[in-house]
Motif scaffolding. Sequence first.
Motif, PDB file in Angstrom:
ATOM      1  N   ASP A 118       1.484 -10.986   6.685  1.00 43.54           N
ATOM      2  CA  ASP A 118       1.675  -9.582   6.301  1.00 43.54           C
ATOM      3  C   ASP A 118       0.577  -9.078   5.370  1.00 43.54           C
ATOM      4  O   ASP A 118       0.527  -7.882   5.059  1.00 43.54           O
ATOM      5  CB  ASP A 118       3.020  -9.412   5.574  1.00 43.54           C
ATOM      6  CG  ASP A 118       4.204  -9.702   6.459  1.00 43.54           C
ATOM      7  OD1 ASP A 118       4.020  -9.823   7.676  1.00 43.54           O
ATOM      8  OD2 ASP A 118       5.332  -9.808   5.923  1.00 43.54           O
ATOM      9  N   ARG A 164       3.217  -2.977   3.916  1.00 42.41           N
ATOM     10  CA  ARG A 164       4.339  -2.333   4.608  1.00 42.41           C
ATOM     11  C   ARG A 164       4.842  -3.190   5.767  1.00 42.41           C
ATOM     12  O   ARG A 164       5.864  -2.874   6.381  1.00 42.41           O
ATOM     13  CB  ARG A 164       3.932  -0.950   5.113  1.00 42.41           C
ATOM     14  CG  ARG A 164       3.883   0.109   4.011  1.00 42.41           C
ATOM     15  CD  ARG A 164       5.266   0.372   3.453  1.00 42.41           C
ATOM     16  NE  ARG A 164       5.300   1.429   2.427  1.00 42.41           N
ATOM     17  CZ  ARG A 164       6.337   1.570   1.610  1.00 42.41           C
ATOM     18  NH1 ARG A 164       7.381   0.772   1.689  1.00 42.41           N
ATOM     19  NH2 ARG A 164       6.335   2.528   0.708  1.00 42.41           N
ATOM     20  N   PRO A 223      11.744 -10.215   6.166  1.00 42.16           N
ATOM     21  CA  PRO A 223      11.190 -10.844   4.949  1.00 42.16           C
ATOM     22  C   PRO A 223      12.290 -11.244   3.961  1.00 42.16           C
ATOM     23  O   PRO A 223      12.179 -12.271   3.292  1.00 42.16           O
ATOM     24  CB  PRO A 223      10.310  -9.737   4.343  1.00 42.16           C
ATOM     25  CG  PRO A 223      10.004  -8.817   5.481  1.00 42.16           C
ATOM     26  CD  PRO A 223      11.196  -8.859   6.393  1.00 42.16           C
ATOM     27  N   GLU A 247       9.683  -1.285  -1.557  1.00 44.72           N
ATOM     28  CA  GLU A 247      10.022  -0.618  -0.293  1.00 44.72           C
ATOM     29  C   GLU A 247       9.973   0.898  -0.403  1.00 44.72           C
ATOM     30  O   GLU A 247       9.758   1.584   0.584  1.00 44.72           O
ATOM     31  CB  GLU A 247      11.420  -1.047   0.163  1.00 44.72           C
ATOM     32  CG  GLU A 247      11.513  -2.523   0.535  1.00 44.72           C
ATOM     33  CD  GLU A 247      12.925  -2.961   0.890  1.00 44.72           C
ATOM     34  OE1 GLU A 247      13.082  -3.999   1.552  1.00 44.72           O
ATOM     35  OE2 GLU A 247      13.889  -2.269   0.499  1.00 44.72           O
ATOM     36  N   THR A 268       5.723  -6.221   5.121  1.00 42.60           N
ATOM     37  CA  THR A 268       6.813  -6.913   4.408  1.00 42.60           C
ATOM     38  C   THR A 268       7.813  -5.911   3.849  1.00 42.60           C
ATOM     39  O   THR A 268       9.012  -6.039   4.076  1.00 42.60           O
ATOM     40  CB  THR A 268       6.245  -7.730   3.221  1.00 42.60           C
ATOM     41  OG1 THR A 268       5.415  -8.770   3.723  1.00 42.60           O
ATOM     42  CG2 THR A 268       7.374  -8.343   2.390  1.00 42.60           C
ATOM     43  N   TYR A 269       7.310  -4.940   3.125  1.00 46.16           N
ATOM     44  CA  TYR A 269       8.174  -3.991   2.408  1.00 46.16           C
ATOM     45  C   TYR A 269       8.278  -2.698   3.199  1.00 46.16           C
ATOM     46  O   TYR A 269       7.615  -1.708   2.886  1.00 46.16           O
ATOM     47  CB  TYR A 269       7.613  -3.757   1.013  1.00 46.16           C
ATOM     48  CG  TYR A 269       7.467  -5.032   0.215  1.00 46.16           C
ATOM     49  CD1 TYR A 269       8.593  -5.672  -0.306  1.00 46.16           C
ATOM     50  CD2 TYR A 269       6.224  -5.626   0.026  1.00 46.16           C
ATOM     51  CE1 TYR A 269       8.472  -6.862  -1.021  1.00 46.16           C
ATOM     52  CE2 TYR A 269       6.097  -6.813  -0.690  1.00 46.16           C
ATOM     53  CZ  TYR A 269       7.223  -7.426  -1.208  1.00 46.16           C
ATOM     54  OH  TYR A 269       7.109  -8.597  -1.893  1.00 46.16           O
ATOM     55  N   MET A 270       9.108  -2.707   4.242  1.00 52.01           N
ATOM     56  CA  MET A 270       9.210  -1.523   5.092  1.00 52.01           C
ATOM     57  C   MET A 270      10.074  -0.466   4.416  1.00 52.01           C
ATOM     58  O   MET A 270      10.987  -0.780   3.668  1.00 52.01           O
ATOM     59  CB  MET A 270       9.830  -1.928   6.427  1.00 52.01           C
ATOM     60  CG  MET A 270       9.002  -2.998   7.121  1.00 52.01           C
ATOM     61  SD  MET A 270       9.703  -3.501   8.705  1.00 52.01           S
ATOM     62  CE  MET A 270       8.749  -5.029   8.938  1.00 52.01           C
ATOM     63  N   PHE A 282       0.664   0.211   6.686  1.00 52.43           N
ATOM     64  CA  PHE A 282      -0.285  -0.252   5.681  1.00 52.43           C
ATOM     65  C   PHE A 282      -0.205  -1.765   5.495  1.00 52.43           C
ATOM     66  O   PHE A 282       0.855  -2.323   5.211  1.00 52.43           O
ATOM     67  CB  PHE A 282      -0.041   0.424   4.327  1.00 52.43           C
ATOM     68  CG  PHE A 282      -0.972  -0.079   3.266  1.00 52.43           C
ATOM     69  CD1 PHE A 282      -2.276   0.395   3.186  1.00 52.43           C
ATOM     70  CD2 PHE A 282      -0.586  -1.083   2.377  1.00 52.43           C
ATOM     71  CE1 PHE A 282      -3.165  -0.094   2.233  1.00 52.43           C
ATOM     72  CE2 PHE A 282      -1.471  -1.580   1.422  1.00 52.43           C
ATOM     73  CZ  PHE A 282      -2.764  -1.079   1.349  1.00 52.43           C
TER      74      PHE A 282
END
Lengths: 239, 239, 239, 239, 239, 239
Positions: free
Chosen positions: F174, A226, B122, A87, A228-230, F200
């Motif tokens: 995602d 991003r 997520p 993240e 998923t991993y904001m 992204f």
Amino acid sequence: MKLTVVSPLLGEEFADGVRKEVAQWAGPDTVIDVVKVERGVASIESEYDEALAGPGILEQVALAVERGAEGVFVTCFGDPAVHAAREIVDVPVVGGFEPAMLNALSLGESVGVITVLDNVVPMIRGLVRRYGLTDRCQSVRVVDLPVLALDAHEELLERLYTEARSVVDSGEADVIVLGCTGMIGVAAAVQARLEADGVFVPVVDPTGAAILWLESQIRLGVRPSRATYMPPPPKDRRM
Amino acid sequence: MKLTVVSPLLGEEFADGVRKEVAQWAGPDTVIDVVKVERGVASIESEYDEALAGPGILEQVALAVERGAEGVFVTCFGDPAVHAAREIVDVPVVGGFEPAMLNALSLGESVGVITVLDNVVPMIRGLVRRYGLTDRCQSVRVVDLPVLALDAHEELLERLYTEARSVVDSGEADVIVLGCTGMIGVAAAVQARLEADGVFVPVVDPTGAAILWLESQIRLGVRPSRATYMPPPPKDRRM
Amino acid sequence: MKLTVVSPLLGEEFADGVRKEVAQWAGPDTVIDVVKVERGVASIESEYDEALAGPGILEQVALAVERGAEGVFVTCFGDPAVHAAREIVDVPVVGGFEPAMLNALSLGESVGVITVLDNVVPMIRGLVRRYGLTDRCQSVRVVDLPVLALDAHEELLERLYTEARSVVDSGEADVIVLGCTGMIGVAAAVQARLEADGVFVPVVDPTGAAILWLESQIRLGVRPSRATYMPPPPKDRRM
Amino acid sequence: MKLTVVSPLLGEEFADGVRKEVAQWAGPDTVIDVVKVERGVASIESEYDEALAGPGILEQVALAVERGAEGVFVTCFGDPAVHAAREIVDVPVVGGFEPAMLNALSLGESVGVITVLDNVVPMIRGLVRRYGLTDRCQSVRVVDLPVLALDAHEELLERLYTEARSVVDSGEADVIVLGCTGMIGVAAAVQARLEADGVFVPVVDPTGAAILWLESQIRLGVRPSRATYMPPPPKDRRM
Amino acid sequence: MKLTVVSPLLGEEFADGVRKEVAQWAGPDTVIDVVKVERGVASIESEYDEALAGPGILEQVALAVERGAEGVFVTCFGDPAVHAAREIVDVPVVGGFEPAMLNALSLGESVGVITVLDNVVPMIRGLVRRYGLTDRCQSVRVVDLPVLALDAHEELLERLYTEARSVVDSGEADVIVLGCTGMIGVAAAVQARLEADGVFVPVVDPTGAAILWLESQIRLGVRPSRATYMPPPPKDRRM
Amino acid sequence: MKLTVVSPLLGEEFADGVRKEVAQWAGPDTVIDVVKVERGVASIESEYDEALAGPGILEQVALAVERGAEGVFVTCFGDPAVHAAREIVDVPVVGGFEPAMLNALSLGESVGVITVLDNVVPMIRGLVRRYGLTDRCQSVRVVDLPVLALDAHEELLERLYTEARSVVDSGEADVIVLGCTGMIGVAAAVQARLEADGVFVPVVDPTGAAILWLESQIRLGVRPSRATYMPPPPKDRRM
């Protein structure tokens, strides 16, 4: 290509072992920096250790990327703080579990993990479910040696071979993954002993798998999504 | 019966809100102590926040049990450090996710979660898989309000109702779980609005579910299995 | 709070045993009425018994709610007629399986059921799949005693301990659920014997779990979703 | 070969319709007897109806086999009392769900069910999970007509076509199963209308599938396993 | 009704055995033509064999339908080229795996396969996953005889009985499927020996199951969905 | 390191495109030989094409290893003959599906595939189940362009972007995987366009993923397990 390996353990010794090991896996254009956490635990053998190790790992991951790392390997099989790290940085980050397990899936029908202690077996089963891999990985065994005793290579090798032999002979799994990144430099020897019995069974070293995973993702031009991993919203954070 | 609620957030305000809330759920013989972490983050809205919150939570859980707590609720829907905590104490420990979700499973065919921000979706999907509940929970929605804005009750209520209505009407789920323990004191109102439309749909409050879960486990005389949650081996641990 | 326990067995004796047992689990404000079916079977040890028991159970559930029950426990591990009952009344209804199993999920990595006879094992495996819990529950064992012989407590206790010990030692499960609501008053003793061997393993009593589940749902203000359990259309029904 | 079809509905009319229908599916050497329950419900549109229908169905199944039936079809899509029936007789017994769904699995990637009312959708989803078919069947739709209104063939046909068209066009499923054994004599017409749009999509009639399933199992010389469906122990049973 | 059985093996002998066998399963109005491939392999005991057998099988399937076959059975348990064949013809096509396994699902809680050699076990496990049947089939055993040695009936029968006995006694499965269509004419005998031990366990013959599956689908008026099995676009294809 | 890429298509043009493409992914010490099949099909867009392509692919794989290849990539997303090939050679062999999908799993919560035509969607869904990845991959879309029209890069790029945008915006996935190895040289451009929208999202190129997968496995010293991929027994094989 510049990678950083974060040792999530307090001791200098483990980091030294890792340093020697990763050098052997690095590609010709890869430079690997090995750093260690400044706070956390002597070894990770429980969910408790993993939780305590998190903040120190995240500090080192952030620092590594500030210093130019293009990929980061948190060298622990439990993937501690790995999703959190994705993240906060814009480069590939992996732990020991994911690259080894995914690689192993392409080598045979079923995957067996051999790890250190009974204490971490439920954690590994939880990871298998979290990553959605239950249909392909049911077998998790232990050598019953703590992380910091793994440098007794002969003993470790003997126990790994015994468990691996039993896993394969009982039909539990067709591919072996070493379930601790502290099991350094033994995968090839275990694989050779298994093969000497007559049937080739691959033994995946999680450290090698991780280094090569990072190199591959960087060369492919991808990094974690991003979607998923904001990026974590800004806020007060005090350790 | 003596319970402790650990607020994993730095601010005093959230702990105050929790204090009022949990008092309403406590049984006649239950005394609930609410404490907050001394280090960590202002709110948990990412895996990063969760990882940073871990050590502070574990400190408070250990302290609570030393002071006589017979059960501990870590008031966050992501169950941060909950499995780690079970390793170090001999009493039931829960977060917000597990009691609410398991309770909801007994109320209808499928469970829908409505949480705060896209950032944590997520993480919640990962929890659903880790706990093995994918067959019963596919729908995760957001109200798009950060944790610290949840005290705007009217706005929150409106958005929860709108999402819940849409979840049920589209057939995504038959039971609603509020996916943040900061959504305090609104479950009954959302449930009432849904019912006013003609069909009763339960809305599970994770705080209430957690308090009652602890009371139930204590009265049943059970606590987490030491075959899963083994005591962490002694070693150097430095924060 | 007013609960009704429906004994789905014809005999008076079982209902008497249940009466004593549930009194011990009831909260201070809970009044529990125990009733028994007027038609059905002497004990439930097959799908055939379960099907024959259905109409009698539904009669008693409807009657109980007419008389003011705020929650109903059908005291059989097979959850007979439980989903049907949820369609016809507006209060929480549970059997023995669901509360015990869901509770157990929060106590360890994997759940093992120990039930009466081989005859009911496929029924229990069917329930595990129906409720979507296969990833967490694979082990179902028997003591090989029929329901009506369960009052031989010493023999029952001995066999439960033996099976539970074997389940845990073989790694099949980390939490034990007693798979028959006729196994009354033995859970704590089995748990104590297991713990005396050195490692705490929780043993969930389905009767206690069910009573506390009902109390919790009533206090939470929830009941089964009408989006799942719709009222049956009016029509001719003759028994 | 001698088969018996048990109509689990009280009315004579449904049994008459079934009688005509099954005659068309029977092989040249097959004699089919159609009987109806003497107690139970006018139609099965809920778990409640299903539970009430159980004892009457089991009586008829037992009677049929006494009279020489070599296979029994309980003509309801919910498979009511089917597993129970397998415990008490030594011949193949099926309901409407299992033969149609298993047959459909061999016709395309994914299976969609179109049933009568929203009331039975959760029951069907529960069956899908119980039989372990979730990976291949996610789509369950309704024509919103009660069972006893299904003889309005034009209306039924129109609605089935509309739903089937939408299921296929949205990619929800590639094979259609009619989800009520009261949808008599329309499968071929729906299939023809779908094909007239340009792409052949099979529509499985559960009555035809069940009759042919029984014929096949009898000709194969198999019947339900006594390792799953053990004979119920003798005991007092009173209806 | 006109069916064609395609033997995917080069030898004439196997086709002769099949010819005799299928005649016994055919219905009174069914005419079965047995043809064999003109190129391919002597027996199918690996994914390699299966891949080499594909083109020859597809030639014969296309030819058979040109000559009027209303259904085609590719007589190999690995379902070689079966999905491909469904794309190019407008009649039902099955191999040995699908009809036997789906039939078996309706006979008991869990299905065990007994096949020829260890070599094909991973292939069968892959099929189980591809068809979405993992929840019901975990046990795959071997008799350790190659396909072309299966005509030693006594030896085969003995080994099948031994494995089946062990599968059932260990609780691995409640229904047995013979996992090679070359195991001709032994299913009934194995079933009889198992039953003689006291408990009836069905043994499904894949050849019989396949022939009856085709008859059933033809009589039902269904064939594979063109939404799944689309016609291959025209293009250059050279063998 | 010496790799061979086997183009499973008859045409020279595709092999030329592959030749240029793979040169860009190869590591500094990697030499890649590109060969094409001598018999088979012009393009693979169905299970039929895949089955016909098998023998020609296996010939080339065997030949490549005889000539010293240390790893082989069969450049088709359907992994045609890949498992068969692993049985006959002692080096890593991959197709397009496995490396891309496994790589993608480490980049985000859920993976979406965008492929060429509706024809291959069921084949891809079958692969997802066969590899045990259903929990992480539900979305499969098409650009509706045949393989041999993929060199219209602008059109392809536009359609890929449109589908990918829609997949991400609807929350279906995602991470994007290009579902055809004929989609050459566009992954980076699609990824760039998605990122230009603000978030992204990685786009995995199956060709690049495959080349780097082989390099990684060779450097790790592993190859497919002989416990899964056993050598086919010697026998008559005629094409």
